[in-house]
Scaffold this motif. Structure first.
Motif, PDB file in Angstrom:
ATOM      1  N   SER A 153       0.831  -1.206   0.000  1.00 12.95           N
ATOM      2  CA  SER A 153       0.000   0.000   0.000  1.00 12.95           C
ATOM      3  C   SER A 153       0.868   1.259   0.000  1.00 12.95           C
ATOM      4  O   SER A 153       0.555   2.250  -0.673  1.00 12.95           O
ATOM      5  N   ASP A 186       2.145   1.739  -3.492  1.00 12.59           N
ATOM      6  CA  ASP A 186       1.100   2.285  -4.360  1.00 12.59           C
ATOM      7  C   ASP A 186       0.872   3.770  -4.066  1.00 12.59           C
ATOM      8  O   ASP A 186       0.695   4.570  -4.995  1.00 12.59           O
ATOM      9  N   SER A 218       1.368   6.935  -6.565  1.00  8.73           N
ATOM     10  CA  SER A 218       0.289   7.905  -6.799  1.00  8.73           C
ATOM     11  C   SER A 218       0.767   9.328  -6.554  1.00  8.73           C
ATOM     12  O   SER A 218       0.443  10.250  -7.330  1.00  8.73           O
TER      13      SER A 218
END
Length: 323
Positions: free
Chosen positions: A248, A251, A255
């Protein structure tokens, strides 16, 4: 190198054994429990030990080859277990992993390893101190060994968890996402993967030990192995949890980097539009024709610059209003 320790469960005394012949003689005594430790043995030494303790050739072959998967195999008169010890290297990017092959018989335990393992010394101290539990036989020694190995996972795992939390704090603290952040994130994720490859199969090994109906494992001994199984479950669950958290975090990092790139592209796009309009006007007024309007204006150059400046400023205001 051969190192052995014999224990008389009735007299509750320990004695060093210096040779394989002496170990065989000690094992002939019915009340003797023998621990034979082989450090970086040769193929001939392994074969001699296998012949002395009637070990299956396939089990001896597994002990002589590295990079075995953590496992437990049952033979006619003994078990073969493959376990791994884990220690943190001085360099935080790596883990020191050592393979340990364990032969478990009714009254003997044989450990085979190619690298020094500090957990073996601690196991010896625990075994010699627990004189009240020597009636449990070789199972007490096996429990002390496995429990010591699994307990050493927790300091390594705690350090990795702290590094994962620190990386997450760095991500959301407003710092620039530099290349070193991604490298640290990938290196830590690789260490979690290494520990997962060890803890997962070892959990299955302990599950077999706690559920197998065998005279070596009485109900009293199973309680201790269930405690070790609980510890390895905690390790495996923590590793899975933080592997997901690192995914996470990765990611989120991608982003944020993509968002920063979009902001940069929007800024460059706005600047290019402003410059394209100025270039358009300069191109129109810079055409080399003899007869064209506005060619002999006295203030034409100043007017052109003024028009360019006004249009550019107007476009900047519009883009700023549109964010």
């Amino acid at each position: 190198m051969l190192k052995a320790l014999r224990c008389n469960s009735l007299e509750r005394c320990f004695q060093r054994v210096t040779s394989l012949a002496e170990a065989r003689q000690a094992l002939a005594e019915p009340q003797t429990i023998l621990w034979l430790d082989l450090f970086n043995p040769s193929q001939e030494e392994l074969q001699d030990v296998g012949a002395a303790f009637h070990l299956h050739p396939l089990a001896v072959e597994d002990a002589s080859h590295k990079h075995q998967r953590p496992k437990i195999e049952e033979y006619d008169s003994f078990y073969l277990l493959v376990f791994y010890t884990v220690q943190a290297e001085p360099s935080p990017e790596r883990l020191r992993v050592c393979e340990l092959s364990i032969f478990l018989g009714e009254r003997y335990l044989i450990t085979v390893h190619s690298e020094p393992i500090p957990e073996l010394e601690e196991t010896e101290q625990r075994w010699t101190r627990n004189v009240r539990q020597l009636e449990g036989g070789v199972i007490v020694l096996l429990y002390s060994l496995l429990d010591t190995i699994v307990d050493q996972y927790f300091p390594v795992l705690d350090a990795m968890v702290e590094q994962a939390e620190a990386l997450e704090d760095r991500l959301f603290s407003g710092e620039l996402r530099q290349r070193s952040f991604t490298q640290d994130l990938l290196a830590l994720k690789k260490r979690f993967l290494t520990l997962r490859r060890i803890a997962g199969p070892e959990r299955d090994v302990l599950n077999v030990l706690t559920n197998r109906d065998n005279p070596l494992f009485n109900e009293h001994a199973l309680l201790y192995f269930r405690d070790v199984y609980d510890h390895i479950m905690r390790v495996a669950d923590t590793v899975d949890l933080y592997r997901d958290q690192l995914s996470s975090t990765m990611d989120a990092n991608l982003s944020i980097v993509s968002n920063d790139l979009n902001k940069t592209m929007r800024t460059l796009t706005a600047a290019s539009i402003v410059l394209v309009v100025d270039a358009l006007l300069a191109g129109i007024w810079g055409m080399n024709f003899e007869y064209m309007p506005e060619l002999h204006w006295t203030y034409g150059y100043a007017l052109a610059l003024t028009v360019m400046a006004v249009i550019s400023l107007l476009l900047l205001l519009i883009f700023r209003r549109l964010r």
